[in-house]
Enzyme design. Structure first.
Site, short mmCIF file in Angstrom:
data_model
loop_
_atom_site.label_atom_id
_atom_site.label_comp_id
_atom_site.label_asym_id
_atom_site.label_seq_id
_atom_site.Cartn_x
_atom_site.Cartn_y
_atom_site.Cartn_z
N HIS A 1 36.42 49.78 39.66
CA HIS A 1 37.42 49.99 38.61
C HIS A 1 37.76 48.66 37.93
CE1 HIS A 1 41.25 50.85 36.66
NE2 HIS A 1 41.81 49.91 37.40
N ASP B 1 27.80 39.03 6.86
CA ASP B 1 27.45 39.52 8.20
C ASP B 1 27.76 38.41 9.19
OD1 ASP B 1 26.18 40.71 10.46
OD2 ASP B 1 24.87 41.82 9.10
N TRP C 1 37.48 42.91 42.69
CA TRP C 1 36.79 42.31 41.53
C TRP C 1 36.72 40.80 41.67
CZ3 TRP C 1 37.73 39.24 37.10
CH2 TRP C 1 39.01 38.70 36.99
N SER D 1 25.29 37.80 27.97
CA SER D 1 25.74 38.54 26.80
C SER D 1 26.98 37.90 26.18
CB SER D 1 26.02 39.98 27.20
OG SER D 1 26.87 40.60 26.28
N SER D 2 27.96 37.55 27.04
CA SER D 2 29.20 36.98 26.51
C SER D 2 28.95 35.65 25.83
CB SER D 2 30.21 36.74 27.62
OG SER D 2 30.52 37.92 28.25
N HIS E 1 40.82 32.30 35.71
CA HIS E 1 42.07 32.18 34.98
C HIS E 1 41.86 32.13 33.47
CE1 HIS E 1 46.23 32.39 34.61
NE2 HIS E 1 46.08 31.53 33.62
N GLU F 1 39.54 33.42 32.03
CA GLU F 1 39.10 34.78 31.73
C GLU F 1 40.27 35.69 31.38
OE1 GLU F 1 36.33 36.44 31.38
OE2 GLU F 1 37.12 38.49 31.53
N TYR G 1 42.91 34.86 29.93
CA TYR G 1 43.33 34.53 28.57
C TYR G 1 42.31 35.01 27.55
CZ TYR G 1 47.24 32.30 30.57
OH TYR G 1 48.39 32.12 31.27
N SER H 1 49.23 39.92 15.34
CA SER H 1 49.68 39.02 14.28
C SER H 1 49.17 39.47 12.91
CB SER H 1 49.22 37.58 14.53
OG SER H 1 49.74 37.12 15.74
N HIS I 1 47.03 28.75 40.74
CA HIS I 1 48.22 29.57 40.99
C HIS I 1 47.84 30.94 41.54
CE1 HIS I 1 48.39 31.10 36.53
NE2 HIS I 1 47.64 31.87 37.26
N HIS I 2 46.55 31.25 41.59
CA HIS I 2 46.10 32.46 42.28
C HIS I 2 45.91 32.18 43.77
CE1 HIS I 2 45.23 34.66 38.52
NE2 HIS I 2 44.96 33.45 38.06
N THR J 1 53.77 30.71 25.11
CA THR J 1 53.75 32.17 25.07
C THR J 1 55.07 32.69 24.51
OG1 THR J 1 52.43 32.04 27.07
CG2 THR J 1 53.17 34.22 26.41
N LYS K 1 55.17 32.49 20.79
CA LYS K 1 54.48 33.58 20.11
C LYS K 1 55.37 34.81 20.01
CE LYS K 1 50.35 33.50 19.77
NZ LYS K 1 49.14 32.86 19.36
N ARG L 1 48.63 45.12 47.94
CA ARG L 1 47.64 45.76 47.08
C ARG L 1 46.35 45.98 47.85
NH1 ARG L 1 45.24 40.94 43.26
NH2 ARG L 1 43.98 42.62 42.39
C1 HEM Z 1 44.14 54.54 33.59
C2 HEM Z 1 44.84 53.48 33.78
C3 HEM Z 1 44.78 52.65 35.03
C4 HEM Z 1 45.19 52.98 36.28
C5 HEM Z 1 45.79 54.30 36.75
C6 HEM Z 1 44.94 51.86 37.11
C7 HEM Z 1 45.23 51.81 38.45
C8 HEM Z 1 44.83 50.80 39.30
C9 HEM Z 1 45.02 50.78 40.70
C10 HEM Z 1 45.73 51.85 41.51
C11 HEM Z 1 44.47 49.64 41.18
C12 HEM Z 1 44.37 49.22 42.62
C13 HEM Z 1 45.40 48.26 42.98
C14 HEM Z 1 45.17 47.74 44.35
O1 HEM Z 1 45.08 48.54 45.30
O2 HEM Z 1 45.10 46.52 44.46
C15 HEM Z 1 43.95 48.92 40.08
C16 HEM Z 1 43.33 47.70 40.16
C17 HEM Z 1 42.90 46.96 39.06
N1 HEM Z 1 42.95 47.35 37.74
FE1 HEM Z 1 43.65 49.10 37.06
N2 HEM Z 1 44.37 50.88 36.37
C18 HEM Z 1 44.25 51.33 35.09
C19 HEM Z 1 43.74 50.64 34.01
C20 HEM Z 1 43.24 49.35 34.06
C21 HEM Z 1 42.79 48.62 32.92
C22 HEM Z 1 42.73 49.13 31.48
C23 HEM Z 1 42.43 47.42 33.34
C24 HEM Z 1 41.94 46.38 32.35
C25 HEM Z 1 41.49 45.25 32.54
C26 HEM Z 1 42.62 47.37 34.78
C27 HEM Z 1 42.34 46.30 35.61
C28 HEM Z 1 42.44 46.32 36.98
C29 HEM Z 1 42.03 45.25 37.84
C30 HEM Z 1 41.41 43.92 37.42
C31 HEM Z 1 42.30 45.65 39.15
C32 HEM Z 1 42.07 44.87 40.41
C33 HEM Z 1 40.89 45.36 41.13
C34 HEM Z 1 40.81 44.72 42.46
O3 HEM Z 1 41.77 44.85 43.24
O4 HEM Z 1 39.79 44.08 42.71
N3 HEM Z 1 43.12 48.58 35.18
N4 HEM Z 1 44.17 49.66 38.94
#
Ligand code: HEM
Ligand SMILES: [Cu+2]
Lengths: 406, 524
Positions: B69, B98, B138, B166-167, B250, B252, B254, B265, B299-300, B325, B328, B447
């Protein structure tokens, strides 16, 4: 077919539990107030920051909503065209800066205090491993050589942690769990569900306690919110932290592992019991006696020969406590990470290899040689070689403690 | 007028696409599909966490869900979403025909579906119970990912390499385009803020994607070639992994928010009918945020046992980011102040962005205070924080941008009623979803937990309801987009589209022509 029907019914049961309303929980909204001086300061700082945020929020959102309500086109408000004001911009750069300095001062003080581990009365080494904590008492008031250590593991029985409907994946074949409760109703749940251990860490109140933290596999993190201490346990390195529970605050304090450490990350709670110095010393004497007696029994057991029944009974007990989280109570494992033991090559092959893997571990499998006595390992190996219809190919179905210690 | 060539026919138009609008559209659709995929995985997470106890999936599978996710949302939804908007809008905003390097552009898009197939194949295999997908978060900290990672970790490493390539190609293209193809008279300080923020973002990308590539390469050699960068037993250090990861990670985060600043804006001045307040300070603030992002990575890592001096330094630097911030946010508020505001759909999303992003910023401010962060760290408080900035921040800004520019791309107006419904549902559910996470986090729920103890039960139930609601709400957006893009519904719009809109893109016809500006406009 049978299993498909079963799976449907267990998913149905899961849905039934999901749609019933829950009435657990106290509603804690904020951080746990501190028990120690440091954790009280941390809590106060948290509250101060929170109020700053609320105050700034009220001003900023207030201005926004005011203009959204008053300065809208439908009310006939004309747009003025200003788009700069050096003085305003300087003001709102400097002001936040001042607030930040105000916050940085106490934060610096507390941080300095938190990293000062000098003059501690007790030193305990904490080792994280998948998924339990190992506590070693290294030093009490300069005595050293305490010879006291034990493992601390989750005590919530596994039936109470309802097993998932699906063992791996969402659509795997034939993996519906037998152990999912037929009635679909939660067992009596105590408040301590998932938060209790067999042996808590015992520390004295009124004395500074220093912890040395490390790990023997992946990174874990040892966290007790009441003391505001959380530090990572890193394999190969030792971290330090300390706490001082004031006298009169004897009691049990609970925390959990806070760094993703694999499958059972959610199941390795931390429990610390703070006792008065006298009680602590008394406990320590008793605990060391008990540990000596155990070591003696283990040494004596090497000369003894146990019956198969005895080993099987004891083996099952330890298997359920230590092995079933991964290999499952029915020996089916959770492939591919956790192999099945029923009918497995190791469990039915040469007995020496079987003992070796339990003693020394391999990949995700921990080394139990350092955690369990030879008798306990002998019992587990015996159990694994006979349970679930297993019959060893080398004919050795009973293992004695002396075989393990070799 | 010379020979005019339009788009190729059929599938070739897309496979061989070199046109910035075709590629931008593909990026946006890719991003949306990934958003729904990552969202579906989040729904599984929330279904499991609705009640205490394990009822749906096994904890190992749960970890695969959170990992994939996070990866899909970050690299598959948010980043390509912004790149899509850059492709579509940068040439139109600077008066160019273009992007500068169209063939490169084709590659940088088409690498992505292959990169993500590797992740998706792993997760499908895991769904079927065949093998494990990545299950280490992640952030894939060593040694959980190196020594204990499943076999699919190698595919994950390859996939990250491809995303990085790609990026970087995309970023090079943005920089070259902005430096070389600006219309006569458009000085740097006359560029729209979206262009500025993307210019800075592109530099961040070029600086940090190689660092990520280095991290995964070290992992690969640790796994297979006997090195021990991250293994203390061989003289390495697991904490080194975290330093390298967050030196990428970090900046990333931003990268995932600076373009959002550019989008709002653009939108707020339009619907306030007033010029952006403090254009110059916006530019400087963006640049200083980008600069500071390189000196706050640790800080992480406030709980890994950094030396006191390290903890203090990273705390001060992190607190400092609040200043630009804050500037802004104040500027946006000042832009609305004494305006003549209307609340069309893009404006609704932009206002929600400002408020909710600020709430995410507040929790960020709290997280900056090291001793307190040691309490918040790795709890749901952090999950709440980063979802406020990523979902109601980055994702809301992308949606706002799409609603803002969609009529320009298609020449038609989408169904406004449905779009408003989409907004209100998203707004309500996103808060129901993420606000209570602050509470369970403060109360002590870590978490990445597949199960929790009883005191967190009630809030988690509400969080899950919010999650399902938010997920379903996005299907409204899907419908709106299908309606206008494929079913060609909607009334024709004028070139200007929005009453108060300013900028070169609004001088083009709607829909914008295939080669945006064939003769460069002159900017006074
Ligand atoms: C439908 C909406 C979303 C729901 C319900 C949702 C829910 C969750 C939940 C429950 C977790 C797990 C937290 C944990 O146990 O640590 C999570 C992790 C995370 N979510 Fe979302 N999220 C949503 C959208 C997004 C979006 C749009 C992003 C955009 C970048 C995002 C980025 C992340 C990241 C980076 C993690 C951490 C994964 C990890 O622990 O390695 N989420 N999310
Ligand atoms: Cu853990």
């Amino acid at each position: 077919m049978q299993s498909f029907a079963k799976r449907c019914s267990s998913i149905g049961l899961a849905l039934a539990t999901v749609t019933s309303t829950s009435v657990f929980a106290e509603w804690q909204l904020d951080m746990t107030p501190g028990v120690t001086e440091v954790s009280q300061q941390v809590f106060d700082m948290h509250r101060t920051m929170l109020w700053w945020c609320v105050a700034i929020g009220v001003v900023v959102f207030g201005a926004m909503f005011y203009s959204m309500i008053m300065h809208r086109k439908s009310k006939g408000h004309e747009a003025s065209q200003f788009h700069e004001s050096t003085s305003v911009e300087i003001a709102w750069t400097v002001l936040p800066f001042v607030i930040l300095i105000l916050m940085a001062i106490p934060a610096t003080k507390v941080l300095i205090a938190m990293s000062d581990t000098d003059d501690s009365a007790l030193t305990v080494k904490i080792t994280g491993s998948q998924w339990k904590w190992h506590y070693e008492y290294l030093d009490w008031e300069g005595q050293g050589g305490l010879d006291l250590d034990y493992y601390s593991i989750l005590s919530t029985p596994s039936e109470e942690i309802i097993r998932p409907v699906l063992a791996s994946g969402l659509f795997p074949k034939n993996t519906a769990k037998d152990s999912y409760r037929e009635d679909g109703i939660y067992p009596e749940r105590d408040e301590l569900y998932k938060r209790d251990v067999d042996k808590p860490l015992i520390i004295p109140t009124g004395r500074k306690v220093r912890f040395l933290i490390t790990s023997d596999d992946v990174i874990h993190s040892w966290w007790v919110p009441d003391f505001a201490i959380k530090k990572d346990a890193i394999p190969g390195f030792i971290n330090e932290l300390w706490t001082l529970v004031p006298e009169g605050k004897e009691g049990i304090y609970r925390g959990q592992c806070a760094e993703l450490c694999g499958k059972d990350h959610a199941f390795m709670p931390v429990v610390v019991e703070a006792r008065s110095v006298e009680d602590f010393e008394k406990w320590m004497v008793d605990a060391r006696e008990a540990q000596k007696a155990e070591a003696l029994a283990a040494a004596n057991s090497l000369d003894k020969t146990f019956s198969k029944e005895e080993l099987m009974a004891e083996g099952e007990k330890h298997y359920v406590a230590r092995c079933s989280a991964c290999h499952q109570a029915n020996g089916q494992g959770l492939p591919p990470t956790f192999p099945a033991l029923a009918g497995s090559k190791v469990a039915l092959g040469a007995v020496a290899d079987h003992i070796d893997i339990v003693n020394n571990g391999k990949n995700a499998m921990p080394a139990f040689g350092s955690m369990l006595s030879p008798k306990e390992i002998a019992a587990i190996v015996t159990y694994e070689r006979n349970a679930w219809g297993n019959t060893p190919s080398d004919g050795i179905d009973v293992v004695q403690p002396r075989d393990v210690a070799k | 007028m010379g020979e005019h060539h339009g788009p190729m026919k059929g599938i070739k138009r897309w496979l061989y696409a070199t046109n910035h609008k075709d590629i931008g559209a593909m990026y946006l659709w890719f991003s949306f599909i990934m958003f729904l995929t990552g969202g579906a995985l989040a729904m599984i997470i929330r279904a499991e966490l609705m009640y205490p106890g394990l009822q749906l999936v096994d904890p190992n599978f749960f970890n695969q869900m959170t990992t994939t996710h996070g990866l899909i949302m970050v690299f598959g939804a948010v980043m390509p979403g912004f790149v899509g908007l850059a492709n579509l809008m940068v040439p139109m905003m600077i008066g160019a025909p273009d992007m500068a390097l169209p063939r490169l552009n084709n590659w940088s898009f088409w690498i992505l579906p292959f990169a993500f197939s590797l992740l998706i194949i792993a997760i499908i295999q895991s769904f079927l119970g065949i093998s494990d997908a990545p299950n280490f978060g992640w952030t894939f900290y060593a040694p959980l990912s190196t020594k204990y990672g499943p076999a699919s970790t190698d595919f994950f490493i390859f996939s990250v390499h491809m995303m990085g390539i790609s990026s970087i190609m995309g970023a090079v293209n943005v920089i070259v385009t902005i430096f070389n193809l600006r219309a006569p008279g458009m000085t740097l300080m006359k560029m729209p803020l979206f262009v500025w923020t993307w210019l800075i973002t592109a530099f961040l990308l070029i600086a940090v994607m190689p660092v990520l590539a280095g991290a995964v390469t070290m992992m690969l050699t640790d796994r297979h070639f006997g090195t021990s960068f991250f293994d203390a037993a061989g003289g390495g250090d697991p904490v080194l992994f975290q330093h390298v990861f967050w030196f990428f990670g970090h900046p990333e985060v931003y990268i995932m928010i600076l373009p959002a600043f550019g989008i709002v804006s653009a939108i707020i001045p339009t619907f306030a009918r007033k010029p952006l307040f403090g254009y110059a300070s916006m530019v400087y603030a963006t640049a200083s945020i980008a600069f500071l992002s390189f000196v706050v990575w640790a800080h992480h890592m406030f709980t890994v046992g950094l030396p006191l001096a390290g903890n203090l330094f990273y705390m001060y630097m992190t607190m400092l980011i609040a200043v630009p911030t804050g500037v802004k946010v104040f500027n946006w508020v000042a832009t609305m102040w004494k305006g003549s505001m209307t609340f069309e759909v893009p404006m609704l999303f932009a206002i929600a962005f400002v408020i909710l992003f600020t709430i995410g910023g507040f929790s960020g401010l709290m997280l900056a205070i090291t001793p307190v962060d040691q309490q918040y760290h790795d709890t749901y408080f952090v999950v709440a924080h980063f979802h406020y900035v990523l979902v109601s921040g980055a994702v809301f800004s992308i949606i706002a941008g799409v609603y803002y520019w969609l009529p320009k791309w298609t020449g038609r107006m989408y169904n406004i009623g449905l779009a408003k419904l989409h907004f209100w549902c998203s707004l309500i559910f996103v808060n129901l979803l993420f606000f209570p996470m602050h509470f369970v986090g403060l109360a002590g729920m870590p978490r990445r937990y597949s199960d929790y103890s009883l005191q967190f039960a009630d809030f988690n139930w509400w969080i899950s309801i919010g999650g399902f609601g938010f997920g379903v709400s996005q299907l409204i957006l899907l419908w709106i987009l299908i309606d206008i893009c494929f079913r060609k519904k909607g009334e024709a719009v004028s070139d200007q589209v929005w009453e108060g809109a300013e900028g070169l893109e609004w001088t083009l016809p709607s829909p914008a022509p295939y080669h945006s500006f064939t003769t460069p406009p002159v900017v006074k």
